[in-house]
Design an enzyme around this catalytic site. Structure first.
Site, PDB file in Angstrom:
ATOM      1  N   SER A  86       0.851  -1.180   0.000  1.00 57.62           N
ATOM      2  CA  SER A  86       0.000   0.000   0.000  1.00 57.62           C
ATOM      3  C   SER A  86       0.890   1.234   0.000  1.00 57.62           C
ATOM      4  CB  SER A  86      -0.943  -0.034   1.208  1.00 57.62           C
ATOM      5  OG  SER A  86      -1.803   1.079   1.201  1.00 57.62           O
ATOM      6  N   SER A  87       0.430   2.314   0.587  1.00 56.33           N
ATOM      7  CA  SER A  87       1.175   3.569   0.646  1.00 56.33           C
ATOM      8  C   SER A  87       0.537   4.460   1.699  1.00 56.33           C
ATOM      9  CB  SER A  87       1.129   4.276  -0.713  1.00 56.33           C
ATOM     10  OG  SER A  87       1.554   5.624  -0.607  1.00 56.33           O
ATOM     11  N   TYR A 110      -4.573   7.919  -7.052  1.00 52.96           N
ATOM     12  CA  TYR A 110      -3.549   6.972  -6.590  1.00 52.96           C
ATOM     13  C   TYR A 110      -3.824   6.533  -5.160  1.00 52.96           C
ATOM     14  CZ  TYR A 110       0.912   5.237  -4.856  1.00 52.96           C
ATOM     15  OH  TYR A 110       1.887   4.467  -4.258  1.00 52.96           O
ATOM     16  N   LYS A 140      -4.753   2.618  -3.341  1.00 49.63           N
ATOM     17  CA  LYS A 140      -4.102   1.990  -2.196  1.00 49.63           C
ATOM     18  C   LYS A 140      -5.085   1.773  -1.044  1.00 49.63           C
ATOM     19  CE  LYS A 140      -0.132   1.530  -4.123  1.00 49.63           C
ATOM     20  NZ  LYS A 140       0.347   0.167  -4.465  1.00 49.63           N
TER      21      LYS A 140
END
Length: 301
Positions: free
Chosen positions: A171-172, A185, A189
């Site tokens: 993920s982020s 974006y 995630k």
């Protein structure tokens, strides 16, 4: 393009500390394996005795992936194969598993066990609401969301049945930090984190399923990012406990850039170490979680 000799990096030493090969005989799929976090993860897993199916997307990454596979096979005595497949295509994930069968299945029974799946491949983009397009939306969600989903669908018949399997999704911090221009974006995630929790329940008798959420990482993508991006992130980086630069330890280019960036990004081996930790038997009572592998940019709650 040349690559670092990963067999000589600290990640390898960590992986084989005390001679421990805690993943001896295991088999892992790592997507996006030709560079950055993916390559560092392959290096760490191989040092622990794990054989690898190393996915890459473009022709330009073929030699990087093949050279790394050869390097790791020779250094650690494991079997490593590479497979080109686009995780954003409908059939790419299925092709990865089919290739694994061709190389690792029993020749008579066609039985194979996939012990570890690391959904690392991903693409990024920063776009204001008014500049969003259907084409970019489709690209981001196909690679970052549909790709891992379809890979898991293809892998299910080959996962263990004793809870020993491990799935780690990349993920982020963008999933939860609300960074400027990260609507699409960050949304991909966040979707991946939601799937992580669902899969942890659906696959509870087969494997654990967790995600990690890095912040900035010193990869080719980070190096190519505009200086304006790094400057915008500086406020967050300055408040990240482990990002404080160490002049006598950190890479020269990161030291020189620290004033602009607010500190240093993670090294790819930093993230690979957390991923590998989640793949070991010691992580067997941990599932459905997002591990904050970002130096403290976002604390776990």
């Amino acid at each position: 393009m040349s690559r670092p000799d990963y067999t000589r990096t600290s990640s390898t030493n960590i992986g084989s500390r005390g001679g421990a090969r805690v993943l001896e005989g295991k088999l892992a799929i790592v997507t996006g394996a030709s560079r950055g976090i993916g390559a560092a993860t392959c290096t760490n897993l191989a040092s622990k005795g794990c054989s690898l199916i190393m996915n890459y997307t473009s022709e330009s990454s073929a030699k990087l992936a093949e050279d790394l596979a050869t390097q790791l096979s020779q250094a650690h005595g494991v079997k490593c194969i590479t497979v080109q497949a686009d995780m954003g295509s409908e059939n790419g994930p299925t092709h990865i598993v089919a290739t694994a069968l061709n190389h690792f299945a029993h020749p008579k029974t066609r039985k194979m066990q996939l012990d570890i799946v690391v959904n690392n491949a991903g693409v990024a983009g920063k776009t204001k609401i008014e500049d969003c397009t259907a084409e970019e939306f489709t690209w981001l969600y196909h690679v970052n969301v549909r790709g891992p989903l379809f890979l898991m669908k293809a892998a299910i018949p080959y996962l263990p049945n004793d809870r020993s399997g491990r799935v780690v999704n990349l993920s982020s911090v963008s999933a939860s930090m609300g960074f400027f221009e990260d609507g699409m974006y960050g949304g991909t995630k966040a979707a991946l984190e939601a799937m992580t929790r669902t899969w942890a329940r659906e696959l509870s008798e087969r494997c654990t399923v967790n995600a990690v959420n890095p912040g900035p990482v010193a990869t080719d993508m980070y190096a190519a990012a505009p200086k304006e991006f790094q400057a915008k992130m500086a406020t967050y980086t300055k408040n990240t406990p482990l990002a404080a630069i160490r002049n006598d330890v950190d890479r020269k280019d990161l030291v020189e850039n620290a004033e602009l960036a607010g500190g240093r990004p993670a090294y790819d081996t930093d993230i690979a170490g957390v991923i590998a930790m989640l793949c070991t038997p010691d992580s067997g009572w941990y599932t459905g979680s997002v591990i904050c592998a970002n130096g403290g940019m976002k604390f776990s709650t």
